[in-house]
Design an enzyme around this catalytic site. Sequence first.
Site, PDB file in Angstrom:
ATOM      1  N   LYS A  36       0.832  -1.214   0.000  1.00 45.53           N
ATOM      2  CA  LYS A  36       0.000   0.000   0.000  1.00 45.53           C
ATOM      3  C   LYS A  36       0.862   1.258   0.000  1.00 45.53           C
ATOM      4  O   LYS A  36       0.600   2.201  -0.747  1.00 45.53           O
ATOM      5  CB  LYS A  36      -0.916  -0.001   1.234  1.00 45.53           C
ATOM      6  CG  LYS A  36      -1.562   1.338   1.526  1.00 45.53           C
ATOM      7  CD  LYS A  36      -2.395   1.330   2.795  1.00 45.53           C
ATOM      8  CE  LYS A  36      -1.678   1.716   4.065  1.00 45.53           C
ATOM      9  NZ  LYS A  36      -1.365   3.122   4.283  1.00 45.53           N
ATOM     10  N   ASN A  37       1.896   1.257   0.864  1.00 48.97           N
ATOM     11  CA  ASN A  37       2.655   2.491   1.031  1.00 48.97           C
ATOM     12  C   ASN A  37       3.670   2.740  -0.080  1.00 48.97           C
ATOM     13  O   ASN A  37       4.375   3.741  -0.066  1.00 48.97           O
ATOM     14  CB  ASN A  37       3.333   2.518   2.406  1.00 48.97           C
ATOM     15  CG  ASN A  37       2.301   2.688   3.508  1.00 48.97           C
ATOM     16  OD1 ASN A  37       1.141   3.029   3.235  1.00 48.97           O
ATOM     17  ND2 ASN A  37       2.697   2.443   4.745  1.00 48.97           N
ATOM     18  N   CYS A 131      -4.359  12.025  13.391  1.00 52.96           N
ATOM     19  CA  CYS A 131      -5.135  10.798  13.510  1.00 52.96           C
ATOM     20  C   CYS A 131      -4.853  10.165  14.855  1.00 52.96           C
ATOM     21  O   CYS A 131      -4.182  10.764  15.695  1.00 52.96           O
ATOM     22  CB  CYS A 131      -4.859   9.849  12.345  1.00 52.96           C
ATOM     23  SG  CYS A 131      -3.213   9.197  12.356  1.00 52.96           S
ATOM     24  N   ARG A 136       0.940  14.226  13.381  1.00 52.74           N
ATOM     25  CA  ARG A 136       1.403  14.057  12.009  1.00 52.74           C
ATOM     26  C   ARG A 136       1.402  15.362  11.198  1.00 52.74           C
ATOM     27  O   ARG A 136       0.696  15.486  10.189  1.00 52.74           O
ATOM     28  CB  ARG A 136       0.598  12.959  11.301  1.00 52.74           C
ATOM     29  CG  ARG A 136       0.613  11.645  12.072  1.00 52.74           C
ATOM     30  CD  ARG A 136      -0.099  10.548  11.358  1.00 52.74           C
ATOM     31  NE  ARG A 136       0.671  10.010  10.260  1.00 52.74           N
ATOM     32  CZ  ARG A 136       0.247   9.022   9.470  1.00 52.74           C
ATOM     33  NH1 ARG A 136      -0.928   8.474   9.685  1.00 52.74           N
ATOM     34  NH2 ARG A 136       0.999   8.577   8.479  1.00 52.74           N
ATOM     35  N   ASP A 320       5.199   0.167  11.903  1.00 54.26           N
ATOM     36  CA  ASP A 320       3.997  -0.568  11.486  1.00 54.26           C
ATOM     37  C   ASP A 320       4.099  -2.074  11.779  1.00 54.26           C
ATOM     38  O   ASP A 320       3.146  -2.809  11.563  1.00 54.26           O
ATOM     39  CB  ASP A 320       3.735  -0.349   9.989  1.00 54.26           C
ATOM     40  CG  ASP A 320       3.601   1.117   9.665  1.00 54.26           C
ATOM     41  OD1 ASP A 320       2.625   1.724  10.074  1.00 54.26           O
ATOM     42  OD2 ASP A 320       4.523   1.661   9.026  1.00 54.26           O
ATOM     43  N   ARG A 428      -8.812  -1.087   4.713  1.00 52.77           N
ATOM     44  CA  ARG A 428      -8.243   0.013   3.952  1.00 52.77           C
ATOM     45  C   ARG A 428      -6.823  -0.332   3.477  1.00 52.77           C
ATOM     46  O   ARG A 428      -6.364   0.145   2.449  1.00 52.77           O
ATOM     47  CB  ARG A 428      -8.191   1.216   4.882  1.00 52.77           C
ATOM     48  CG  ARG A 428      -7.975   2.480   4.190  1.00 52.77           C
ATOM     49  CD  ARG A 428      -8.240   3.602   5.136  1.00 52.77           C
ATOM     50  NE  ARG A 428      -7.745   4.805   4.515  1.00 52.77           N
ATOM     51  CZ  ARG A 428      -8.092   6.000   4.855  1.00 52.77           C
ATOM     52  NH1 ARG A 428      -8.941   6.177   5.823  1.00 52.77           N
ATOM     53  NH2 ARG A 428      -7.607   7.044   4.226  1.00 52.77           N
TER      54      ARG A 428
HETATM   55  N1  EPU Z   1       6.811  14.449  10.827  1.00 49.92           N
HETATM   56  C1  EPU Z   1       6.847  15.776  11.173  1.00 49.92           C
HETATM   57  N2  EPU Z   1       6.718  16.697  10.176  1.00 49.92           N
HETATM   58  C2  EPU Z   1       6.567  16.342   8.871  1.00 49.92           C
HETATM   59  C3  EPU Z   1       6.526  14.979   8.527  1.00 49.92           C
HETATM   60  C4  EPU Z   1       6.653  14.056   9.528  1.00 49.92           C
HETATM   61  O1  EPU Z   1       7.000  16.135  12.344  1.00 49.92           O
HETATM   62  O2  EPU Z   1       6.447  17.232   7.999  1.00 49.92           O
HETATM   63  C5  EPU Z   1       6.922  13.428  11.890  1.00 49.92           C
HETATM   64  C6  EPU Z   1       5.609  12.644  12.065  1.00 49.92           C
HETATM   65  O3  EPU Z   1       4.705  13.325  12.891  1.00 49.92           O
HETATM   66  C7  EPU Z   1       6.098  11.343  12.662  1.00 49.92           C
HETATM   67  C8  EPU Z   1       7.473  11.160  11.994  1.00 49.92           C
HETATM   68  O4  EPU Z   1       7.850  12.438  11.500  1.00 49.92           O
HETATM   69  O5  EPU Z   1       6.275  11.511  14.041  1.00 49.92           O
HETATM   70  C9  EPU Z   1       7.505  10.165  10.867  1.00 49.92           C
HETATM   71  O6  EPU Z   1       6.500  10.468   9.910  1.00 49.92           O
HETATM   72  P1  EPU Z   1       6.647  10.094   8.374  1.00 49.92           P
HETATM   73  O7  EPU Z   1       6.542  11.353   7.590  1.00 49.92           O
HETATM   74  O8  EPU Z   1       7.859   9.264   8.182  1.00 49.92           O
HETATM   75  O9  EPU Z   1       5.385   9.191   8.136  1.00 49.92           O
HETATM   76  P2  EPU Z   1       4.322   9.302   6.966  1.00 49.92           P
HETATM   77  O10 EPU Z   1       4.992   9.507   5.667  1.00 49.92           O
HETATM   78  O11 EPU Z   1       3.257  10.236   7.363  1.00 49.92           O
HETATM   79  C10 EPU Z   1       4.381   6.786   6.337  1.00 49.92           C
HETATM   80  C11 EPU Z   1       3.384   5.677   6.267  1.00 49.92           C
HETATM   81  C12 EPU Z   1       3.003   5.219   7.657  1.00 49.92           C
HETATM   82  C13 EPU Z   1       4.270   4.768   8.365  1.00 49.92           C
HETATM   83  C14 EPU Z   1       5.297   5.911   8.378  1.00 49.92           C
HETATM   84  C15 EPU Z   1       6.623   5.529   9.002  1.00 49.92           C
HETATM   85  C16 EPU Z   1       2.164   6.133   4.261  1.00 49.92           C
HETATM   86  C17 EPU Z   1       0.912   6.577   3.612  1.00 49.92           C
HETATM   87  N3  EPU Z   1       2.193   6.140   5.570  1.00 49.92           N
HETATM   88  O12 EPU Z   1       3.726   7.846   7.013  1.00 49.92           O
HETATM   89  O13 EPU Z   1       2.145   4.112   7.494  1.00 49.92           O
HETATM   90  O14 EPU Z   1       3.950   4.410   9.687  1.00 49.92           O
HETATM   91  O15 EPU Z   1       5.544   6.348   7.034  1.00 49.92           O
HETATM   92  O16 EPU Z   1       7.183   4.474   8.312  1.00 49.92           O
HETATM   93  O17 EPU Z   1       3.103   5.743   3.590  1.00 49.92           O
HETATM   94  C18 EPU Z   1       0.225   2.819   7.814  1.00 49.92           C
HETATM   95  O18 EPU Z   1       0.442   2.294   6.709  1.00 49.92           O
HETATM   96  O19 EPU Z   1      -0.652   2.381   8.599  1.00 49.92           O
HETATM   97  C19 EPU Z   1       1.023   3.976   8.236  1.00 49.92           C
HETATM   98  C20 EPU Z   1       0.677   4.761   9.269  1.00 49.92           C
END
Ligand code: EPU
Length: 449
Positions: A36-37, A131, A136, A320, A428
Amino acid sequence: MNIVSALEQPMAADRHTYSITGGVPLEGSVTASGAKNAVTKQLVAGLLTDQPCVLHGVPRILEVDLVLGMLAELGTQVTWLGEHSVQVHTPEVRETSLSAMYSGVNRIPILMMGPLLHRRGETIVPLPGGCTIGKRPIDFHLEGLRQMGADIAEHPTSVKVHVDDRLTGAHIDLPFPSVGATENLLLAAVRASGTTVISNAAVEPEIVDLILMLQKMGALITINTDRTIMVEGVRELRGVEHTTIADRIEIASFAAAAIATDGCIEVRGARQEHLVTYLNTLRHIGGDFAETKDGLAFWRARSLTATDVETGVHPGFMTDWQQPLTVLLTQASGTSVVHETIYEDRFGYTEQLRAMGASVDLTTRCLGAVACRFHGRDFQHTAKISGTRRLLGADLVIPDLRAGFGYVLAALVADGTSTISGTRYLERGYEQPVAKLAAVGARITTRPV
Ligand code: EPU
């Protein structure tokens, strides 16, 4: 579910609840779905060209339907070529903005900023919102795009972005190796003028798979060993045919199910190289694995014992994977520690595990080897799990996607029958979870809501 019905009720309601009777060792084979990701970002990458892009290994999950719905709204022609193959073709971006109904739905619209700026010079995208696992924010995404010359106006539920001419390359030093921010900047940098350097970038396998797709499209991207990604911008990208990697979260979930139930599951399509840290952890607990002709098989090699784990960015232990692991550790003797360093609030789901009989204590302290970003702050981000505990079947309500499989696993090891609602969250991100679990012998039935 087709695109239209997914859009009519993006996350409105469960289609059914699950009933699971625990205590059965799971045995057999399942096939891993595409990640998915990875795939959701690769569908967005298709916006970077006016030529057709074909993706194989696309899981039939609501999240994919949602992204295809967003793309269709922008003018993308979506054609399913087979059960798991889809073509996205955007000869012209008709709409530069996504409708507000996508606000708070998922994190994909913010990744469309770069491609839409390249195609049309402006866009308004809905914000993802927080969420159940944490706030986030998207500050890294926006700051990086600003450094590349984007003019950004933030509104309560959306963000308006504009660029005068072309995005320009910049040196962006991420404060944390964010998966989404790295992907966002990659999608912006590939067609920018000049070179972009992203330091402290995330290098998860899903990001590398996105890079492989972009490279086939004509992008010039280098990954250095020090987490620096260098992108030499090109004017145009071309169409592509690409097969998405298998979902290492789904694979880990079935591995945990095999070991927790004392069964043996082969996951076809599983690749050792994407699971190195997870496999070490399974071994520490008492699980084992072997390569098969088509994937990896997982089983319990001895009685399970406690371990300590810290979640982290790749190649660390994925956040995850944390939920199935935590449930697995309730079945291991001794006290385990799981220190969550990615999200500040990802243990809320353990409350229902405690109600089933698990011993899971949360603390705001960093009980891992290193103090994390949440040190000294009021976040319950470390769990102490004492086992072995017998779990009792319960009525469970899934709060988020990954906790969802954790609850399924808890029900699989529990005495008696559990009912699980909130299954829309699980479905989902997991393709056909009920059919796959039933295929390895789980006593699972569904009831329409
Ligand atoms: N963060 C910030 N500012 C930003 C971006 C991130 O403070 O601008 C913080 C976040 O709040 C968090 C950390 O950095 O504490 C890591 O967030 P990241 O940006 O790496 O996560 P993401 O891209 O929002 C994706 C996956 C998540 C997975 C994370 C970590 C998708 C759609 N989502 O989220 O997957 O947990 O990377 O590997 O790719 C899931 O699939 O259930 C899921 C939550």
